[in-house]
Scaffold this active site. Structure first.
Site, PDB file in Angstrom:
ATOM      1  N   CYS A  22      12.519   1.085  -7.486  1.00 29.31           N
ATOM      2  CA  CYS A  22      11.079   0.976  -7.749  1.00 29.31           C
ATOM      3  C   CYS A  22      10.722  -0.310  -8.481  1.00 29.31           C
ATOM      4  O   CYS A  22       9.713  -0.950  -8.178  1.00 29.31           O
ATOM      5  CB  CYS A  22      10.601   2.185  -8.536  1.00 29.31           C
ATOM      6  SG  CYS A  22      11.436   2.424 -10.124  1.00 29.31           S
TER       7      CYS A  22
ATOM      8  N   HIS B  31       9.774   5.338 -13.758  1.00 28.96           N
ATOM      9  CA  HIS B  31       9.330   4.761 -12.494  1.00 28.96           C
ATOM     10  C   HIS B  31       8.468   3.534 -12.765  1.00 28.96           C
ATOM     11  O   HIS B  31       7.742   3.480 -13.761  1.00 28.96           O
ATOM     12  CB  HIS B  31       8.524   5.806 -11.710  1.00 28.96           C
ATOM     13  CG  HIS B  31       8.215   5.426 -10.298  1.00 28.96           C
ATOM     14  ND1 HIS B  31       9.169   5.021  -9.399  1.00 28.96           N
ATOM     15  CD2 HIS B  31       7.034   5.398  -9.613  1.00 28.96           C
ATOM     16  CE1 HIS B  31       8.604   4.769  -8.234  1.00 28.96           C
ATOM     17  NE2 HIS B  31       7.307   4.987  -8.347  1.00 28.96           N
TER      18      HIS B  31
ATOM     19  N   ASN C 128       2.005   2.311  -5.182  1.00 31.46           N
ATOM     20  CA  ASN C 128       3.352   2.851  -5.323  1.00 31.46           C
ATOM     21  C   ASN C 128       4.253   2.306  -4.215  1.00 31.46           C
ATOM     22  O   ASN C 128       3.807   1.556  -3.349  1.00 31.46           O
ATOM     23  CB  ASN C 128       3.315   4.383  -5.288  1.00 31.46           C
ATOM     24  CG  ASN C 128       4.536   5.014  -5.921  1.00 31.46           C
ATOM     25  OD1 ASN C 128       5.417   4.322  -6.422  1.00 31.46           O
ATOM     26  ND2 ASN C 128       4.605   6.319  -5.904  1.00 31.46           N
TER      27      ASN C 128
END
Length: 454
Positions: A80, A374, A395
């Site tokens: 991520c 994250h 995202n």
């Protein structure tokens, strides 16, 4: 019977009679039975979801960055932080070259991160060679040697040393999209190499000889990574058509030259702000985490621990100026993946189960109830009558979740579960920038402020 009860209580046990009372009390409340009937048949997130919060989750924002790329997907990997950083960097490149879409190669960065983390791990083993094998730090190193995660300064180190490439120059591989088996192979090998280094030290060999062995080990790591991820390009050609269908052809580019000439993004002029309100992390101080890094000769990981209002102002000013913001958070809390909403009021657990958690942000960190898990990107903010209401989030879970891969974060959620942002220094007050010159407070390797790297 009474003696048995007293014995159980003295040993910390719960007597059966007490459990029977618990059951009687549970069954006497019709709300409990209704909640049980509902939650045993479906997810509590569906039962407890607030209709009002769901309806209020509108994907409209007063300020958004001028460009947004198509949502990317890290798939079954923990990349991520790499995806988020490259997604921030691609926007100025797209603007400069008038592109509708662009992706950097996440696999290229992943390759060099795995390579550098392997070297960093072995250097850490050399550094701790005099400690017993069951020392807590040594055991921590064994457990976390080549995790997929990382921090902003680690990304900066990779870009400065290796540059970047377009996705076509080093496409995804099976292992980059599903990294578990590759990580297992690397971890087994690195633990083997750690034993070899420690055994050599026990046998009386000096530092030069230990590093000579490490060089041979790293040659094998490079070979393994090439097999799993592909060979990283030294030179490549970049061809594209812009929005006006004009054709461009740049030949024989190196990754560092590509970064220098085609990516208008000053990666070394950024500052990492965090909000960790715990007693061992006083505000307006620099934090670092022991043995948290990748490039051995690169920058150490450093955070400026500040009040959440400083972070909020810097992030919103950046967005209003057209610059996206990389950030770290605890994404799993008060969150619905499908509708893409992060909202403290999204679930009314008290209505369904008669209780809710009451720990504050600092206590969640101290008691292991929250951590940075994250990294994502802010691309918009909604400000009404001078007050921030919500944030637009890009995202890296593909375009099938949220609004084509974009999420909503309420400002209340920001306060509670947002831990870290990276912005240009110009958005940070001078007195806060001066803090960066301080000697950092060094945190233990297992501190929650190092968690994105694990």
């Amino acid at each position: 019977m009474n003696n048995s009860n007293n014995s159980e209580m003295n040993n910390g046990g719960i007597p059966l009679e007490k459990i029977e009372l618990f059951n009687e009390e549970f069954c006497s409340d019709q709300k409990n039975l209704l909640a049980m009937n509902a939650v045993t048949r479906t997810s509590i997130t569906d039962v407890a979801m607030s209709r009002k919060a769901y309806v209020d989750a509108q994907h409209t924002f007063s300020h958004v960055v001028p460009l947004e790329g198509k949502a990317t997907s890290q798939k079954s990997s923990g990349r991520c932080w790499i995806f988020a950083a490259l997604n921030v960097m691609r926007l100025p490149l797209m603007k400069k070259n008038d592109l509708e879409e662009f992706e950097f190669s996440q696999n290229y960065m992943f390759f060099w991160d795995k390579f550098e983390k392997s070297n960093y791990f072995l250097e850490s083993i050399i550094d701790t060679k005099d400690r017993p094998v069951d020392d807590r730090t040594v055991m921590w190193l064994f457990q976390t040697a080549v995790s997929d995660g990382g921090q902003w300064d680690m990304f900066v180190n990779l870009v400065n040393k290796y540059g970047v490439v377009p996705k076509d120059a080093m496409p995804e591989s099976h292992a980059s999209s599903s990294s578990a088996l590759m990580n297992r192979v690397l971890l087994h090998k690195l633990r083997e190499y750690a034993k070899e280094i420690r055994d050599l030290h026990t046998g009386g060999k000096n530092l030069l000889e230990l590093r000579s062995l490490k060089e041979e080990q790293m040659k094998e790591i490079y070979r393994i990574l090439c097999i799993f991820l592909g060979e990283p390009p030294k030179k490549f050609d970049w061809q594209f058509r812009n929005k006006d269908k004009e054709f461009f052809d740049f030949q024989n580019l190196s990754p560092k030259k590509f970064m220098e000439k085609h990516v208008p993004f000053n990666i070394n002029n950024k500052i990492c702000l965090v909000n960790a309100p715990t007693k061992d992390k006083p505000l307006n101080n620099v934090l670092t985490v022991k043995y948290l890094g990748n490039v051995a000769e690169g920058f150490p990981t450093r955070y400026l621990n500040v009040d959440i209002s400083v972070i909020k102002k810097a992030a919103s000013e950046s967005i209003k100026d057209g610059e996206a913001v990389w950030f770290g958070n605890d994404v799993g809390k008060r969150f619905h993946r499908d509708i893409g909403v992060m909202d403290m009021d999204l679930y009314d657990y008290n209505l369904v189960i008669g209780t809710d958690t009451v720990l504050d942000k600092g206590s969640r960190l101290d008691y292991g109830d929250s951590a940075m898990t994250h990294a994502m990107v802010f691309t918009g903010v909604d400000i009404q009558d001078g007050k921030i209401e919500k944030w637009r989030v890009e995202n890296s879970w593909g375009d099938k979740v949220g609004s084509k891969g974009y999420f909503i974060m309420t400002d209340k959620w920001f306060d509670e579960f947002l831990y870290e942002v990276v912005v240009d220094k110009k958005y940070v007050p001078k007195d806060i920038q001066e803090i960066a010159k301080q000697k950092p407070i060094e945190l233990n390797p297992w501190d929650p402020m190092g968690s994105l790297a694990n």
